[in-house]
Design an enzyme around this catalytic site. Structure first.
Site, PDB file in Angstrom:
ATOM      1  N   HIS A  40       0.851  -1.192   0.000  1.00  0.00           N
ATOM      2  CA  HIS A  40       0.000   0.000   0.000  1.00  0.00           C
ATOM      3  C   HIS A  40       0.880   1.233   0.000  1.00  0.00           C
ATOM      4  CE1 HIS A  40      -3.225   2.760   1.072  1.00  0.00           C
ATOM      5  NE2 HIS A  40      -4.024   1.833   0.618  1.00  0.00           N
ATOM      6  N   ASP A  91      -7.933  -5.509  -0.287  1.00  0.00           N
ATOM      7  CA  ASP A  91      -8.373  -6.351  -1.399  1.00  0.00           C
ATOM      8  C   ASP A  91      -7.992  -7.822  -1.236  1.00  0.00           C
ATOM      9  OD1 ASP A  91      -9.595  -4.311  -2.898  1.00  0.00           O
ATOM     10  OD2 ASP A  91      -7.635  -3.590  -3.553  1.00  0.00           O
TER      11      ASP A  91
HETATM   12  N1  CMC Z   1       4.128  -7.231  -4.431  1.00  0.00           N
HETATM   13  C1  CMC Z   1       5.464  -7.200  -4.510  1.00  0.00           C
HETATM   14  N2  CMC Z   1       6.220  -6.129  -4.197  1.00  0.00           N
HETATM   15  C2  CMC Z   1       5.571  -5.052  -3.775  1.00  0.00           C
HETATM   16  C3  CMC Z   1       4.160  -5.005  -3.658  1.00  0.00           C
HETATM   17  C4  CMC Z   1       3.435  -6.152  -4.013  1.00  0.00           C
HETATM   18  N3  CMC Z   1       2.115  -6.201  -3.933  1.00  0.00           N
HETATM   19  N4  CMC Z   1       3.785  -3.791  -3.229  1.00  0.00           N
HETATM   20  C5  CMC Z   1       4.909  -3.084  -3.078  1.00  0.00           C
HETATM   21  N5  CMC Z   1       5.989  -3.849  -3.403  1.00  0.00           N
HETATM   22  C6  CMC Z   1       7.405  -3.440  -3.384  1.00  0.00           C
HETATM   23  C7  CMC Z   1       7.764  -2.777  -4.697  1.00  0.00           C
HETATM   24  O1  CMC Z   1       8.235  -3.682  -5.643  1.00  0.00           O
HETATM   25  C8  CMC Z   1       8.795  -1.766  -4.263  1.00  0.00           C
HETATM   26  O2  CMC Z   1      10.017  -2.449  -4.111  1.00  0.00           O
HETATM   27  P1  CMC Z   1      11.429  -1.729  -4.490  1.00  0.00           P
HETATM   28  O3  CMC Z   1      11.523  -0.601  -3.504  1.00  0.00           O
HETATM   29  O4  CMC Z   1      12.424  -2.801  -4.330  1.00  0.00           O
HETATM   30  O5  CMC Z   1      11.270  -1.243  -5.896  1.00  0.00           O
HETATM   31  C9  CMC Z   1       8.322  -1.344  -2.878  1.00  0.00           C
HETATM   32  O6  CMC Z   1       7.561  -2.456  -2.371  1.00  0.00           O
HETATM   33  C10 CMC Z   1       7.444  -0.105  -2.893  1.00  0.00           C
HETATM   34  O7  CMC Z   1       6.364  -0.375  -3.778  1.00  0.00           O
HETATM   35  P2  CMC Z   1       5.750   0.661  -4.806  1.00  0.00           P
HETATM   36  O8  CMC Z   1       5.167  -0.082  -5.952  1.00  0.00           O
HETATM   37  O9  CMC Z   1       6.725   1.752  -5.099  1.00  0.00           O
HETATM   38  O10 CMC Z   1       4.587   1.248  -3.924  1.00  0.00           O
HETATM   39  P3  CMC Z   1       3.445   2.208  -4.416  1.00  0.00           P
HETATM   40  O11 CMC Z   1       3.096   3.021  -3.257  1.00  0.00           O
HETATM   41  O12 CMC Z   1       3.840   2.918  -5.660  1.00  0.00           O
HETATM   42  O13 CMC Z   1       2.265   1.197  -4.807  1.00  0.00           O
HETATM   43  C11 CMC Z   1       0.538  -0.331  -4.612  1.00  0.00           C
HETATM   44  C12 CMC Z   1       1.282   0.798  -3.943  1.00  0.00           C
HETATM   45  C13 CMC Z   1      -0.720  -0.643  -3.812  1.00  0.00           C
HETATM   46  C14 CMC Z   1       0.113   0.086  -6.001  1.00  0.00           C
HETATM   47  C15 CMC Z   1       1.434  -1.568  -4.655  1.00  0.00           C
HETATM   48  O14 CMC Z   1       1.711  -2.007  -3.350  1.00  0.00           O
HETATM   49  C16 CMC Z   1       0.836  -2.693  -5.479  1.00  0.00           C
HETATM   50  O15 CMC Z   1       0.989  -2.714  -6.693  1.00  0.00           O
HETATM   51  N6  CMC Z   1       0.116  -3.672  -4.837  1.00  0.00           N
HETATM   52  C17 CMC Z   1      -0.569  -4.712  -5.559  1.00  0.00           C
HETATM   53  C18 CMC Z   1      -1.903  -4.230  -6.079  1.00  0.00           C
HETATM   54  C19 CMC Z   1      -2.896  -4.073  -4.963  1.00  0.00           C
HETATM   55  O16 CMC Z   1      -3.090  -4.931  -4.130  1.00  0.00           O
HETATM   56  N7  CMC Z   1      -3.608  -2.934  -4.973  1.00  0.00           N
HETATM   57  C20 CMC Z   1      -4.637  -2.617  -3.980  1.00  0.00           C
HETATM   58  C21 CMC Z   1      -4.197  -1.507  -3.090  1.00  0.00           C
HETATM   59  S1  CMC Z   1      -5.172  -1.286  -1.612  1.00  0.00           S
HETATM   60  C22 CMC Z   1      -6.766  -0.968  -2.072  1.00  0.00           C
HETATM   61  C23 CMC Z   1      -6.952   0.079  -3.084  1.00  0.00           C
HETATM   62  O17 CMC Z   1      -6.400   1.164  -3.010  1.00  0.00           O
HETATM   63  O18 CMC Z   1      -7.718  -0.178  -3.982  1.00  0.00           O
END
Ligand code: CMC
Length: 468
Positions: free
Chosen positions: A348, A404
């Site tokens: 998140h 989710d």
């Molecule tokens: N699986 C694997 N690695 C992850 C995940 C994940 N689900 N989430 C974050 N990371 C890692 C990411 O690879 C990154 O690593 P590094 O620093 O080595 O590059 C680090 O954690 C930070 O992640 P980010 O992608 O920069 O974080 P963000 O704030 O841009 O994205 C997010 C947040 C929710 C989009 C992301 O965690 C994600 O893609 N999760 C999977 C999709 C998901 O479950 N979405 C629902 C979110 S909650 C409900 C909603 O808002 O609808």
């Protein structure tokens, strides 16, 4: 009554609350809980991470502690003691309603759940072949079309006469799959009335009544979309039922048992608001141009659909089915990590602690899966995946299940098909979208960030014939 009959669910929520309070402490973050003196200094990352867009009194997410507050009330207390109707009122109006206020609010919702013209228009599209979120978005456009003053300028054709005078029994041109007769009974008695101007002095399509209309109507449209996709005709709402129970009824044709109604109600409460997330921001950006609530909610639905946002709940179920067995969890995760893929339902932008909503939905999934063989299988895979993610990512990345991750198992155990998971999210989040838009419009300023230009300058224009 409902609360008494579903005491086990209340106990389960209170247990989750106790665990959460033990594992986190409840200090607000001082830098995020004080009035702003514009211009504000903040460190902004890509994707506007850390940017402060506005002040709000609607809700607060403490990401490092993992707690969520609507208008000062803890999410666990709202799940244990409140209802979606009460929470929607709270988000929109800023305080919990009195008995009379709640009664009047419920009457509005009951009135606005009736959308015969909108449903009729909706049914003339090939809904059964459309993405369910696209259909929902289309439905909100049709709601706008039917209910705003903006679209009834003198020069426009009289839509009512085009649609037909007798609305009580209209033969449909498009027969949804599986129906022998294409007749849908459109009740005319409780049809939504034109809105009155509200205290903000805004246009009707931008007023509080539009918020009520959308909160009631998005549920009716999502239910109609579910029915049409399953080859049935949409149903009229049942005015005797709560918002959650009526939604299940309009979707399935079955009046739900108290347990099912309570679980849906809690799911709707949990998803109702969550700071300036992508879909809320999208709604606010559209509203900031002085567009209206219908266009704003349409933008919210579009943003929510993505798999990084609300679309993740459907993807989680797809992933759990793909993993298929508990033994396959470890190899599957290793493969995804090698590919540097994202695990749906984890991580998140704000939470760097366990998502409080998942703290409720996890035990709810466990409770419901006891009576569902397929649900239990999914739950075991999900729990194994959660353990494996925790041990393989360690604590430093702070990747926990989000809202989710378990919601899909909850809905699956209730017999709801995966393509409806994200529309259900929208049925709830429309309360937050409308509340946030309403609040933002009080001190509106059009959103207009800038980008850093890193392209070239002073290039010479070449006629097309001379380009290679
Ligand atoms: N699986 C694997 N690695 C992850 C995940 C994940 N689900 N989430 C974050 N990371 C890692 C990411 O690879 C990154 O690593 P590094 O620093 O080595 O590059 C680090 O954690 C930070 O992640 P980010 O992608 O920069 O974080 P963000 O704030 O841009 O994205 C997010 C947040 C929710 C989009 C992301 O965690 C994600 O893609 N999760 C999977 C999709 C998901 O479950 N979405 C629902 C979110 S909650 C409900 C909603 O808002 O609808």
């Amino acid at each position: 009554m409902l609360r008494h009959e579903t005491k086990e669910i209340t106990d389960l929520v209170l247990k989750a609350a106790k665990k959460a309070r033990k594992e986190t402490d409840s200090e607000p973050e001082p830098e995020l809980t004080k009035p702003i003196k514009w211009p504000v200094k903040c460190t902004v990352g890509p994707g506007l991470e850390g940017a402060i867009a506005c002040e709000t009194k609607i809700g607060y997410v403490n990401g490092s502690k993992g707690w969520l507050v609507y208008r000062g009330y803890d999410i666990f207390d709202l799940c244990a003691y409140s209802t979606f109707e009460e929470v929607s009122y709270l988000l929109l109006k800023g305080h919990l309603p009195t008995v009379t206020q709640l009664g009047n609010f419920k009457k509005k919702l009951i009135q606005y759940r009736h959308m015969p013209n909108t449903q009729r228009l909706l049914m003339s599209f090939p809904i059964e072949d459309m993405n369910a979120m696209a259909a929902l978005r289309l439905g909100t456009n049709l709601m706008r079309h039917e209910f705003t003053y903006d679209d009834t300028d003198d020069w426009r054709p009289d839509l009512k006469s085009v649609i037909g005078a007798d609305e009580d029994s209209i033969p449909m041109e498009t027969v949804p799959r599986g129906e022998k007769r294409a007749i849908y009974e459109f009740g005319s008695k409780e049809r939504g009335k034109k809105f009155e101007s509200d205290s903000l002095g805004l246009q009707p399509a931008s007023g509080l009544d539009s918020c009520y209309h959308l909160i009631a109507g998005v549920a009716s449209i999502a239910a109609a979309v579910a029915r049409i996709r399953a080859g049935h005709l949409p149903l009229e709402p049942d005015p005797e039922l709560s918002h959650a129970a009526n939604f299940i009824y309009m979707m399935t044709g079955r009046r739900p048992a108290p347990l099912e109604e309570r679980v849906m109600d809690i799911a709707l409460i949990l998803h109702a608001d969550h700071g300036i997330n992508a879909s809320t921001f999208a709604s606010m950006v559209v509203a900031s141009t002085l567009s209206d609530f219908y266009f704003s909610v349409g933008a919210g639905i579009a943003a929510l659909n993505g798999p990084l946002h609300g679309g993740a709940n459907e993807q989680v179920l797809r992933v759990l089915n793909e993993i298929a067995t508990v033994d396959n969890v470890k190899p599957w995760l290793e493969k995804i990590r090698k590919q540097k893929g994202k695990i749906m339902g984890f991580g998140h932008r704000v939470y760097k602690a366990y998502d409080p909503r998942a703290r409720v939905l996890g035990p709810l999934a466990e409770y419901l899966a006891k009576n569902s063989e397929s649900g239990l299988k999914l739950l075991h895979i999900a729990q194994a995946l959660e353990r494996e993610v925790a041990s393989s990512f360690g604590t430093e990345k702070k990747i926990f299940p989000n809202v989710d991750f378990y919601s899909g198992i909850v809905y699956s155990c209730m017999g709801i098909s995966p393509e409806l998971f994200t529309p259900i999210f929208a049925v709830s989040r429309v309360a937050g979208w409308t509340a946030r838009v309403l609040e933002y419009l009080e001190n509106n300023r059009i959103f207009r960030p800038r980008a850093m230009y890193i392209g070239e300058f002073e290039k010479k224009y070449k006629p097309i014939q001379k380009r290679t």
